[in-house]
Scaffold this motif. Sequence first.
Motif, PDB file in Angstrom:
ATOM      1  N   ALA A  78       0.818  -1.225   0.000  1.00 33.09           N
ATOM      2  CA  ALA A  78       0.000   0.000   0.000  1.00 33.09           C
ATOM      3  C   ALA A  78       0.846   1.267   0.000  1.00 33.09           C
ATOM      4  N   GLY A  79       2.137   1.127   0.299  1.00 32.44           N
ATOM      5  CA  GLY A  79       3.005   2.295   0.332  1.00 32.44           C
ATOM      6  C   GLY A  79       2.964   2.993   1.675  1.00 32.44           C
ATOM      7  N   VAL A  80       3.827   4.005   1.828  1.00 42.16           N
ATOM      8  CA  VAL A  80       3.896   4.760   3.079  1.00 42.16           C
ATOM      9  C   VAL A  80       3.730   6.236   2.781  1.00 42.16           C
ATOM     10  N   VAL A  81       3.326   6.968   3.808  1.00 40.53           N
ATOM     11  CA  VAL A  81       3.151   8.411   3.687  1.00 40.53           C
ATOM     12  C   VAL A  81       3.657   9.059   4.965  1.00 40.53           C
ATOM     13  N   ALA A  82       4.222  10.250   4.834  1.00 46.40           N
ATOM     14  CA  ALA A  82       4.713  10.988   5.998  1.00 46.40           C
ATOM     15  C   ALA A  82       4.575  12.471   5.725  1.00 46.40           C
ATOM     16  N   ALA A  83       4.668  13.242   6.781  1.00 47.05           N
ATOM     17  CA  ALA A  83       4.652  14.710   6.675  1.00 47.05           C
ATOM     18  C   ALA A  83       5.840  15.246   7.442  1.00 47.05           C
ATOM     19  N   SER A  84       6.574  16.148   6.816  1.00 47.24           N
ATOM     20  CA  SER A  84       7.782  16.679   7.457  1.00 47.24           C
ATOM     21  C   SER A  84       8.286  17.873   6.668  1.00 47.24           C
ATOM     22  N   ALA A  85       9.024  18.736   7.358  1.00 46.60           N
ATOM     23  CA  ALA A  85       9.680  19.858   6.694  1.00 46.60           C
ATOM     24  C   ALA A  85      11.149  19.571   6.433  1.00 46.60           C
ATOM     25  N   GLY A  86      11.609  18.352   6.743  1.00 43.59           N
ATOM     26  CA  GLY A  86      13.036  18.141   6.541  1.00 43.59           C
ATOM     27  C   GLY A  86      13.546  16.745   6.790  1.00 43.59           C
ATOM     28  N   ASN A  87      14.155  16.523   7.955  1.00 40.67           N
ATOM     29  CA  ASN A  87      14.912  15.288   8.202  1.00 40.67           C
ATOM     30  C   ASN A  87      14.056  14.025   8.163  1.00 40.67           C
ATOM     31  N   HIS A  88      12.870  14.087   8.750  1.00 38.48           N
ATOM     32  CA  HIS A  88      11.997  12.905   8.738  1.00 38.48           C
ATOM     33  C   HIS A  88      11.590  12.566   7.314  1.00 38.48           C
ATOM     34  N   ALA A  89      11.320  13.593   6.509  1.00 39.61           N
ATOM     35  CA  ALA A  89      10.954  13.370   5.111  1.00 39.61           C
ATOM     36  C   ALA A  89      12.058  12.623   4.380  1.00 39.61           C
ATOM     37  N   GLN A  90      13.285  13.070   4.575  1.00 42.86           N
ATOM     38  CA  GLN A  90      14.401  12.434   3.886  1.00 42.86           C
ATOM     39  C   GLN A  90      14.644  11.014   4.394  1.00 42.86           C
ATOM     40  N   GLY A  91      14.493  10.809   5.708  1.00 43.07           N
ATOM     41  CA  GLY A  91      14.673   9.482   6.271  1.00 43.07           C
ATOM     42  C   GLY A  91      13.660   8.490   5.735  1.00 43.07           C
ATOM     43  N   VAL A  92      12.391   8.909   5.675  1.00 45.19           N
ATOM     44  CA  VAL A  92      11.338   8.025   5.161  1.00 45.19           C
ATOM     45  C   VAL A  92      11.547   7.753   3.675  1.00 45.19           C
ATOM     46  N   ALA A  93      11.867   8.794   2.916  1.00 45.22           N
ATOM     47  CA  ALA A  93      12.055   8.630   1.474  1.00 45.22           C
ATOM     48  C   ALA A  93      13.199   7.659   1.176  1.00 45.22           C
ATOM     49  N   PHE A  94      14.299   7.831   1.896  1.00 47.06           N
ATOM     50  CA  PHE A  94      15.460   6.967   1.667  1.00 47.06           C
ATOM     51  C   PHE A  94      15.156   5.530   2.073  1.00 47.06           C
ATOM     52  N   ALA A  95      14.555   5.363   3.254  1.00 56.57           N
ATOM     53  CA  ALA A  95      14.252   4.016   3.740  1.00 56.57           C
ATOM     54  C   ALA A  95      13.297   3.303   2.798  1.00 56.57           C
ATOM     55  N   ALA A  96      12.281   4.020   2.329  1.00 55.69           N
ATOM     56  CA  ALA A  96      11.315   3.411   1.412  1.00 55.69           C
ATOM     57  C   ALA A  96      11.986   2.995   0.110  1.00 55.69           C
ATOM     58  N   ARG A  97      12.873   3.827  -0.395  1.00 53.27           N
ATOM     59  CA  ARG A  97      13.577   3.480  -1.632  1.00 53.27           C
ATOM     60  C   ARG A  97      14.417   2.220  -1.443  1.00 53.27           C
ATOM     61  N   GLU A  98      15.135   2.146  -0.309  1.00 56.89           N
ATOM     62  CA  GLU A  98      15.983   0.979  -0.057  1.00 56.89           C
ATOM     63  C   GLU A  98      15.178  -0.312   0.051  1.00 56.89           C
ATOM     64  N   LEU A  99      13.924  -0.170   0.521  1.00 54.65           N
ATOM     65  CA  LEU A  99      13.075  -1.348   0.712  1.00 54.65           C
ATOM     66  C   LEU A  99      12.138  -1.589  -0.470  1.00 54.65           C
ATOM     67  N   GLY A 100      12.236  -0.741  -1.505  1.00 55.26           N
ATOM     68  CA  GLY A 100      11.419  -0.924  -2.698  1.00 55.26           C
ATOM     69  C   GLY A 100       9.953  -0.618  -2.489  1.00 55.26           C
ATOM     70  N   ILE A 101       9.658   0.380  -1.639  1.00 54.82           N
ATOM     71  CA  ILE A 101       8.282   0.725  -1.294  1.00 54.82           C
ATOM     72  C   ILE A 101       7.990   2.151  -1.765  1.00 54.82           C
ATOM     73  N   LYS A 102       6.799   2.370  -2.272  1.00 54.95           N
ATOM     74  CA  LYS A 102       6.400   3.700  -2.719  1.00 54.95           C
ATOM     75  C   LYS A 102       6.195   4.619  -1.515  1.00 54.95           C
ATOM     76  N   ALA A 103       6.768   5.816  -1.580  1.00 55.94           N
ATOM     77  CA  ALA A 103       6.635   6.794  -0.492  1.00 55.94           C
ATOM     78  C   ALA A 103       6.054   8.093  -1.021  1.00 55.94           C
ATOM     79  N   THR A 104       5.101   8.625  -0.275  1.00 59.13           N
ATOM     80  CA  THR A 104       4.538   9.945  -0.560  1.00 59.13           C
ATOM     81  C   THR A 104       4.815  10.835   0.636  1.00 59.13           C
ATOM     82  N   ILE A 105       5.419  11.974   0.385  1.00 58.14           N
ATOM     83  CA  ILE A 105       5.786  12.883   1.474  1.00 58.14           C
ATOM     84  C   ILE A 105       5.074  14.216   1.284  1.00 58.14           C
ATOM     85  N   PHE A 106       4.356  14.654   2.305  1.00 56.22           N
ATOM     86  CA  PHE A 106       3.735  15.977   2.295  1.00 56.22           C
ATOM     87  C   PHE A 106       4.662  16.954   3.018  1.00 56.22           C
ATOM     88  N   MET A 107       4.985  18.047   2.348  1.00 52.75           N
ATOM     89  CA  MET A 107       5.855  19.065   2.924  1.00 52.75           C
ATOM     90  C   MET A 107       5.154  20.415   2.828  1.00 52.75           C
TER      91      MET A 107
END
Length: 414
Positions: A78-107
């Motif tokens: 189903a993918g993951v979603v997060a909201a962040s203005a910075g570090n959390h956004a990058q952490g989620v995006a990177f982790a999702a990419r490494e695990l092959g999961i779609k990530a949507t980030i609201f900033m």
Amino acid sequence: MSESDTTFAGPTLSDIENARARVAKAAQVTPMESSRYLAEIVGSPVFLKCENLQRTGSYKIRGAYNRISSLSDTEKAAGVVAASAGNHAQGVAFAARELGIKATIFMPIGVPLPKLQATRSYGADVILRGHSVEEAMRAAAEFSQATGAVIIPPFDHIDVVTGQGTLGLEMLDQVPDADTFVVSIGGGGLIAGIASAVKQRAAAEGRTVRVIGVQAANAAAYPPSLAAGEPTQITTSPTIADGIHVSKPGILNFEIIRELVDEVVTVSEADIARALLVLLERAKQVVEPAGAAGVAAILSGQVHDTGKTVVVLSGGNIDPLLMQRVISHGLAASDRYLKLRIMLPDRPGQLARTAELVAEANANVVEVQHTRHGKGLQISQVELELHIETRGPDHRDQVIAKLRDAGFELRVEQ
């Protein structure tokens, strides 16, 4: 406290050790550097844990990767979603990419360009929504409800706390006899994880350690929350430490911090700016304001009698424009940057005479503004604004005295 203590709200030592094997697939072991400069202030050895050099520029990748890797196959699909203005956004995006999961980030709209570009570069679908993190979080929640994407919270989740706790184990590996850990606090996920790890590991070794939390005074929700005995919403003020700008503690984080953290102190904006400058000059480390809060606590005299001390530099993602402003504030806070307004008679030679006096005091003028149109000026007056480099408080006072002794009317700007 022991691992068998069923009332403990946080992760057990074995939980964190198991998470360490997962997190190691994405996070690096970051350097531990000693600081003689800070050791002289504290009176005992001080070490800097350089998570500013971590992949994605902060510790956030640890909790994000641990949480996302713990999802079920259905949740991952189903993918993951997060909201962040910075570090959390990058952490989620990177982790999702490494695990092959779609990530949507609201900033939020207006997020610093480097943070926006970095998040997109890790493969996340970035959506700009609202003008605050709170608005972005509401949009993320709506997206989750509509699509089934799993929300990855920045701090208030046991998997996130457990992932951040791997940093505590890493620090004890590098400084096994550390006595005190100084950690910045926003929502509390980082210090909750670290405290869980180091307190339990130390107890298993038959010794005790201290954990000190540091908040920006303009966004310090933990002192009133701890006094009230429950997470308390506060009204915050703007702070350069945007990475720890949180108005209410996480529920899980609060319970762990109340049980395990020995002390929470606050630092001013000037303290943080000065710490960032010290880290640049003395440690050669580029650190964001939130990551410098622990050093700010040392410089402001709030960390003492701590034995061998480890300070976490939690992140290094600082916008260059903000860095420029913070360095200026740090220089001013260290009495190395002086801003003066001087009223001068409107006649030839006055500007040259002022510059001559500053030179005689062995100071350097870095900026000059000269106007006849300032508020309160007489027709026969001009206002001179001088920005001057000085070498510290004594030299600063000498420059001011030199100008006043020459008869100039001046005002020192803060």
